[in-house]
Design a protein around this motif. Structure first.
Motif, PDB file in Angstrom:
ATOM      1  N   LEU A   2      79.193 -16.667  55.974  1.00  0.00           N
ATOM      2  CA  LEU A   2      78.634 -17.952  56.365  1.00  0.00           C
ATOM      3  C   LEU A   2      78.712 -18.209  57.859  1.00  0.00           C
ATOM      4  O   LEU A   2      78.000 -19.050  58.365  1.00  0.00           O
ATOM      5  N   ALA A   6      79.917 -22.732  59.856  1.00  0.00           N
ATOM      6  CA  ALA A   6      79.882 -23.255  58.486  1.00  0.00           C
ATOM      7  C   ALA A   6      81.236 -23.145  57.801  1.00  0.00           C
ATOM      8  O   ALA A   6      81.637 -24.045  57.053  1.00  0.00           O
ATOM      9  N   MET A 119      77.581 -26.690  56.903  1.00  0.00           N
ATOM     10  CA  MET A 119      76.531 -25.833  56.380  1.00  0.00           C
ATOM     11  C   MET A 119      75.270 -26.699  56.302  1.00  0.00           C
ATOM     12  O   MET A 119      75.230 -27.681  55.572  1.00  0.00           O
ATOM     13  N   ALA A 143      73.598 -24.240  48.579  1.00  0.00           N
ATOM     14  CA  ALA A 143      74.640 -24.183  49.611  1.00  0.00           C
ATOM     15  C   ALA A 143      76.023 -24.300  48.977  1.00  0.00           C
ATOM     16  O   ALA A 143      76.965 -23.621  49.403  1.00  0.00           O
ATOM     17  N   LEU A 146      77.006 -20.918  47.616  1.00  0.00           N
ATOM     18  CA  LEU A 146      77.435 -20.028  48.708  1.00  0.00           C
ATOM     19  C   LEU A 146      78.836 -20.398  49.198  1.00  0.00           C
ATOM     20  O   LEU A 146      79.690 -19.526  49.404  1.00  0.00           O
ATOM     21  N   LEU A 147      79.070 -21.690  49.376  1.00  0.00           N
ATOM     22  CA  LEU A 147      80.375 -22.135  49.866  1.00  0.00           C
ATOM     23  C   LEU A 147      81.468 -21.878  48.829  1.00  0.00           C
ATOM     24  O   LEU A 147      82.577 -21.470  49.181  1.00  0.00           O
TER      25      LEU A 147
END
Length: 197
Positions: A2, A6, A119, A143, A146-147
């Motif tokens: 990331l 982010a 992000m 998002a 992904l996080l």
């Protein structure tokens, strides 16, 4: 990956050494719903080995603040980055030692200044504010996935194979959306037949 903006290395390190053992995902309205999806993914990836909860910002500030929140990572989700309830809760949690990551559409918003890492979900146009738009919502959900993967990897929780499967599924979403859109006439016909009932 990331990137530092982010997902700062300092937060990853605190997850790795166990200093951050609680994750609270907050937002208001549709951002809170997107946040709940992130919390569910995070909880699933860690098999419950990380204390994860999705809660509206107003509930956190009203009922769940602790004097010492240095063990807590707050993930604030907002489309505009100007939601008063979310931003005030971020201020209160930070004042008690919490670390903060943000998922936000609008660049240079108030929330971006309050967070340790941000992000962005926008494509740079940042024109959608105070509107529950589907593309902003789905971008927040993606998002969040992904996080969640980054958090579990940093914390040493879950398995690389589960993260890889999830990320591969996320990559397949655009093609799946094209397939759905190709069925638009059939979907319209089903809507005409079944919606009135």
């Amino acid at each position: 990956e990331l990137g530092e903006r982010a997902f700062p290395a300092a937060i990853a390190a605190r997850l790795a050494n166990g200093e951050l053992s609680k994750v609270r995902v907050i937002g208001q309205g549709t951002a809170a719903v997107a946040g709940r999806s992130m919390a569910d993914v995070l909880d699933t990836l860690t098999d419950g080995s990380l204390d994860v909860d999705a809660i509206t910002a107003t509930e956190l500030s009203g009922f769940h603040l602790r004097l010492d929140m240095s063990d807590t990572l707050v993930v604030a989700v907002s489309q505009s980055g100007t939601t008063t309830d979310t931003n005030r809760t971020v201020d209160l949690a930070r004042g008690r030692g919490a670390s903060v990551l943000a998922i936000v559409n609008r660049r240079n918003s108030d929330l971006t200044d309050k967070a340790d890492g941000v992000m962005y979900t926008s494509d740079g146009r940042d024109v959608e504010m105070s509107v529950a738009s589907t593309k902003a919502f789905y971008a927040q959900v993606a998002a969040g996935v992904l996080l969640a993967c980054a958090i579990t990897e940093a914390a040493g929780k879950g398995t690389p194979a589960r993260r890889a499967d999830l990320l591969a599924s996320l990559r397949a979403v655009p093609d799946a959306m094209v397939d759905v859109i190709a069925n638009r006439p059939a979907i319209a016909e089903a809507a005409r037949r079944f919606a009135p009932a």
